[in-house]
Each structure stands twice: as structure tokens, then as C-alpha cells.
Design a protein around this motif. Structure first.
Motif, PDB file in Angstrom:
ATOM      1  N   ALA A 269       0.849  -1.192   0.000  1.00 36.38           N
ATOM      2  CA  ALA A 269       0.000   0.000   0.000  1.00 36.38           C
ATOM      3  C   ALA A 269       0.883   1.240   0.000  1.00 36.38           C
ATOM      4  CB  ALA A 269      -0.918   0.013   1.220  1.00 36.38           C
ATOM      5  N   VAL A 270       0.322   2.340  -0.473  1.00 32.70           N
ATOM      6  CA  VAL A 270       1.007   3.637  -0.451  1.00 32.70           C
ATOM      7  C   VAL A 270       0.141   4.606   0.343  1.00 32.70           C
ATOM      8  CG1 VAL A 270       1.770   5.601  -1.856  1.00 32.70           C
ATOM      9  CG2 VAL A 270       2.236   3.269  -2.618  1.00 32.70           C
ATOM     10  N   LEU A 271       0.781   5.311   1.275  1.00 30.06           N
ATOM     11  CA  LEU A 271       0.114   6.314   2.095  1.00 30.06           C
ATOM     12  C   LEU A 271       0.536   7.693   1.603  1.00 30.06           C
ATOM     13  CD1 LEU A 271      -1.539   7.244   4.576  1.00 30.06           C
ATOM     14  CD2 LEU A 271       0.544   6.918   5.947  1.00 30.06           C
ATOM     15  N   LEU A 272      -0.428   8.472   1.150  1.00 31.09           N
ATOM     16  CA  LEU A 272      -0.194   9.811   0.614  1.00 31.09           C
ATOM     17  C   LEU A 272      -0.618  10.832   1.660  1.00 31.09           C
ATOM     18  CD1 LEU A 272       0.389  11.735  -1.785  1.00 31.09           C
ATOM     19  CD2 LEU A 272      -1.928  11.255  -2.603  1.00 31.09           C
ATOM     20  N   ILE A 273       0.361  11.627   2.108  1.00 30.98           N
ATOM     21  CA  ILE A 273       0.103  12.654   3.117  1.00 30.98           C
ATOM     22  C   ILE A 273       0.507  13.998   2.531  1.00 30.98           C
ATOM     23  CG2 ILE A 273       0.623  13.480   5.438  1.00 30.98           C
ATOM     24  CD1 ILE A 273       1.476  10.619   6.144  1.00 30.98           C
ATOM     25  N   GLU A 274      -0.433  14.803   2.217  1.00 29.72           N
ATOM     26  CA  GLU A 274      -0.248  16.143   1.673  1.00 29.72           C
ATOM     27  C   GLU A 274       0.468  16.140   0.316  1.00 29.72           C
ATOM     28  OE1 GLU A 274      -0.359  19.179   5.380  1.00 29.72           O
ATOM     29  OE2 GLU A 274       1.639  18.497   4.810  1.00 29.72           O
ATOM     30  N   ALA A 275      -0.190  16.740  -0.657  1.00 30.04           N
ATOM     31  CA  ALA A 275       0.382  16.910  -1.988  1.00 30.04           C
ATOM     32  C   ALA A 275      -0.433  17.956  -2.733  1.00 30.04           C
ATOM     33  CB  ALA A 275       0.366  15.597  -2.761  1.00 30.04           C
ATOM     34  N   SER A 276       0.248  18.908  -3.319  1.00 25.81           N
ATOM     35  CA  SER A 276      -0.453  19.905  -4.127  1.00 25.81           C
ATOM     36  C   SER A 276      -0.889  19.271  -5.443  1.00 25.81           C
ATOM     37  CB  SER A 276       0.460  21.106  -4.390  1.00 25.81           C
ATOM     38  OG  SER A 276       1.535  20.712  -5.223  1.00 25.81           O
ATOM     39  N   GLU A 277      -1.658  20.011  -6.237  1.00 28.89           N
ATOM     40  CA  GLU A 277      -2.169  19.475  -7.501  1.00 28.89           C
ATOM     41  C   GLU A 277      -1.065  19.123  -8.486  1.00 28.89           C
ATOM     42  OE1 GLU A 277      -6.369  21.126  -8.809  1.00 28.89           O
ATOM     43  OE2 GLU A 277      -5.054  22.753  -8.122  1.00 28.89           O
ATOM     44  N   LYS A 278       0.083  19.773  -8.400  1.00 29.06           N
ATOM     45  CA  LYS A 278       1.176  19.552  -9.351  1.00 29.06           C
ATOM     46  C   LYS A 278       2.333  18.758  -8.737  1.00 29.06           C
ATOM     47  CE  LYS A 278      -0.569  22.444 -12.462  1.00 29.06           C
ATOM     48  NZ  LYS A 278      -1.329  21.952 -13.544  1.00 29.06           N
ATOM     49  N   SER A 279       2.127  18.186  -7.579  1.00 21.63           N
ATOM     50  CA  SER A 279       3.188  17.484  -6.849  1.00 21.63           C
ATOM     51  C   SER A 279       3.676  16.235  -7.577  1.00 21.63           C
ATOM     52  CB  SER A 279       2.660  17.086  -5.469  1.00 21.63           C
ATOM     53  OG  SER A 279       3.587  16.272  -4.795  1.00 21.63           O
ATOM     54  N   GLY A 280       4.981  16.019  -7.561  1.00 20.89           N
ATOM     55  CA  GLY A 280       5.560  14.792  -8.106  1.00 20.89           C
ATOM     56  C   GLY A 280       5.101  13.567  -7.334  1.00 20.89           C
TER      57      GLY A 280
ATOM     58  N   ASN B  42      -7.004  19.814   5.108  1.00 21.06           N
ATOM     59  CA  ASN B  42      -7.734  21.065   5.177  1.00 21.06           C
ATOM     60  C   ASN B  42      -8.243  21.432   3.778  1.00 21.06           C
ATOM     61  OD1 ASN B  42      -8.325  23.856   5.136  1.00 21.06           O
ATOM     62  ND2 ASN B  42      -6.830  24.267   6.751  1.00 21.06           N
ATOM     63  N   ILE B  43      -9.523  21.701   3.652  1.00 19.60           N
ATOM     64  CA  ILE B  43     -10.096  22.007   2.335  1.00 19.60           C
ATOM     65  C   ILE B  43      -9.586  23.335   1.778  1.00 19.60           C
ATOM     66  CG2 ILE B  43     -12.163  20.619   2.697  1.00 19.60           C
ATOM     67  CD1 ILE B  43     -13.692  23.291   3.180  1.00 19.60           C
ATOM     68  N   PHE B  44      -8.966  24.164   2.596  1.00 20.20           N
ATOM     69  CA  PHE B  44      -8.459  25.456   2.144  1.00 20.20           C
ATOM     70  C   PHE B  44      -6.964  25.423   1.822  1.00 20.20           C
ATOM     71  CE2 PHE B  44     -12.017  26.273   5.060  1.00 20.20           C
ATOM     72  CZ  PHE B  44     -12.902  26.820   4.145  1.00 20.20           C
ATOM     73  N   SER B  45      -6.319  24.304   2.046  1.00 19.73           N
ATOM     74  CA  SER B  45      -4.868  24.203   1.865  1.00 19.73           C
ATOM     75  C   SER B  45      -4.508  23.670   0.481  1.00 19.73           C
ATOM     76  CB  SER B  45      -4.287  23.268   2.941  1.00 19.73           C
ATOM     77  OG  SER B  45      -2.936  22.998   2.676  1.00 19.73           O
TER      78      SER B  45
ATOM     79  N   ARG C 233      -4.971  19.568  -2.052  1.00 18.46           N
ATOM     80  CA  ARG C 233      -5.650  19.434  -3.349  1.00 18.46           C
ATOM     81  C   ARG C 233      -5.313  18.130  -4.070  1.00 18.46           C
ATOM     82  NH1 ARG C 233      -5.535  25.674  -4.967  1.00 18.46           N
ATOM     83  NH2 ARG C 233      -7.356  26.224  -3.715  1.00 18.46           N
ATOM     84  N   GLY C 234      -4.044  17.768  -4.113  1.00 12.97           N
ATOM     85  CA  GLY C 234      -3.659  16.523  -4.778  1.00 12.97           C
ATOM     86  C   GLY C 234      -4.200  15.300  -4.060  1.00 12.97           C
ATOM     87  N   VAL C 235      -4.164  15.345  -2.737  1.00 16.51           N
ATOM     88  CA  VAL C 235      -4.684  14.245  -1.928  1.00 16.51           C
ATOM     89  C   VAL C 235      -6.186  14.094  -2.164  1.00 16.51           C
ATOM     90  CG1 VAL C 235      -5.091  13.456   0.436  1.00 16.51           C
ATOM     91  CG2 VAL C 235      -2.905  14.487  -0.157  1.00 16.51           C
ATOM     92  N   HIS C 236      -6.905  15.202  -2.155  1.00 23.85           N
ATOM     93  CA  HIS C 236      -8.354  15.153  -2.322  1.00 23.85           C
ATOM     94  C   HIS C 236      -8.754  14.690  -3.718  1.00 23.85           C
ATOM     95  CE1 HIS C 236      -8.986  18.040   1.320  1.00 23.85           C
ATOM     96  NE2 HIS C 236      -8.640  16.820   1.670  1.00 23.85           N
ATOM     97  N   GLN C 237      -7.900  14.947  -4.723  1.00 29.12           N
ATOM     98  CA  GLN C 237      -8.135  14.417  -6.065  1.00 29.12           C
ATOM     99  C   GLN C 237      -8.289  12.899  -6.004  1.00 29.12           C
ATOM    100  OE1 GLN C 237      -4.788  16.576  -8.184  1.00 29.12           O
ATOM    101  NE2 GLN C 237      -5.484  15.208  -9.783  1.00 29.12           N
TER     102      GLN C 237
END
Length: 181
Positions: free
Chosen positions: A130-141, A162-165, A169-173
């Protein structure tokens, strides 16, 4: 393709969890990785990450503090002279001293390039259950690893943020696409 290893691969029977996330993490991201990885203390789990600045560093350090095996997959070779980033050479040494390992598909003396990091992400995704993704912007590698995880039919776990952070955004995608919170 050759694979180069220093130190120890995950012990037989260990499950492998790759932890990835933002270079520019928030305090929430730091708390999340420390809480989740240290919560695995009594399990036969190896933590895999990329030795990069940010979330990767926190994942490796927390695994070491917790007594878990950790395996670093840098975007460079595994000789001390080329470990990248340079400031994590001490961390790489600590990983080796505490029974962990370094693994790379690149020649041991290979110097990291812009293209070597996205390419190594497929190894981290492929090694893991499994892979755990913790915080990533929309353009994150980091999202490359998340996409590969889905392609390899591995479990993708995400920490909702946080929905404002921008860091969420990448995580929520991936959360919208069905990743496991």
C-alpha cells in the motif's frame, strides 16, 4: 535491469508501506505521519520512502524512532558521495546503522537528475502493499507515485486535509477517485 542495495531489504514476512507527501509539509502533515507510522510500532511493517526533503524524511525518521525497518529509494545511486539530497546523507547512514537499507536501480555512483525522481517512484509503488499519501499539491511529483499505485493495483491510502490548503488538493483528487481515507 539491475537493482543495487546497501544494508537490508525488508525482512521476510514484513508488509511494505510506502509513505510519500509534500516537500513543504504543514504541521498537520507532520503530526499525521508521526501518528500513523508510530502507530505501527508492534507490526511487521517496513516503511519505504524516497529519502527526499519533507515528508519522506519524516517517514524515515519516525520509522527509525519507532523501531520499524525502513528502506530508502533515492533518486540517485546509493554511494555516500552521491546520495541526494546531500543533507540527508546522515539520515541514510542512520538507516543503514539501524538495520534498514538503501535501494536504487541506478549505478551506485549515479548523480540524481530531474528525470530520475519520477522514474524511481515506480519502484516505491511496486515494492509496496500500500502507499500512504500525506499532503500533496495538484502539481506534486508525489502524485506520480499515487497514480502508479492505482496502476499496479495496490491500495492507495490518503490523509484527508484542510479544504483550504493547497497541500490537500492533490490528496483530495485521489480521495474523489476512490482512495481509502
Amino acid at each position: 535491469q539491475d537493482i543495487y542495495v546497501r544494508g537490508n531489504l525488508p525482512p521476510p514476512g514484513n508488509s511494505c508501506l510506502t509513505v510519500v507527501g509534500s516537500r513543504n509539509y504543514t504541521n498537520y502533515g507532520k503530526q499525521a505521519v508521526e501518528y500513523l507510522v508510530s502507530g505501527l510500532r508492534s507490526y511487521s511493517i517496513s516503511i519505504i520512502s524516497g529519502l527526499a526533503i519533507g515528508m519522506d524524511t519524516l517517514a524515515h525518521e519516525t520509522a527509525l524512532e519507532t523501531g520499524l525497518h525502513t528502506l530508502a529509494v533515492p533518486g540517485s545511486g546509493i554511494d555516500d558521495s552521491v546520495i541526494y539530497p546531500r543533507r540527508n546523507r546522515g539520515l541514510a547512514q542512520k538507516i543503514l546503522e539501524r538495520g534498514g537499507g538503501l535501494l536504487s536501480e541506478y549505478e551506485p555512483s549515479f548523480t540524481a537528475t530531474v528525470w530520475s525522481f519520477p522514474r524511481r517512484n515506480r519502484i516505491m509503488a511496486g515494492l509496496s502493499h500500500a502507499v500512504l499519501l500525506i499532503e500533496a499539491s495538484e502539481k506534486s511529483g508525489t502524485l506520480i507515485t499515487a497514480r502508479l499505485t492505482a496502476e499496479y493495483n495496490r491500495d492507495l491510502l490518503v490523509v484527508p486535509g484542510n479544504i483550504f490548503s493547497d497541500n490537500s488538493r492533490g490528496v483530495h483528487q485521489f480521495l474523489k477517485l476512490g482512495a481509502t481515507p
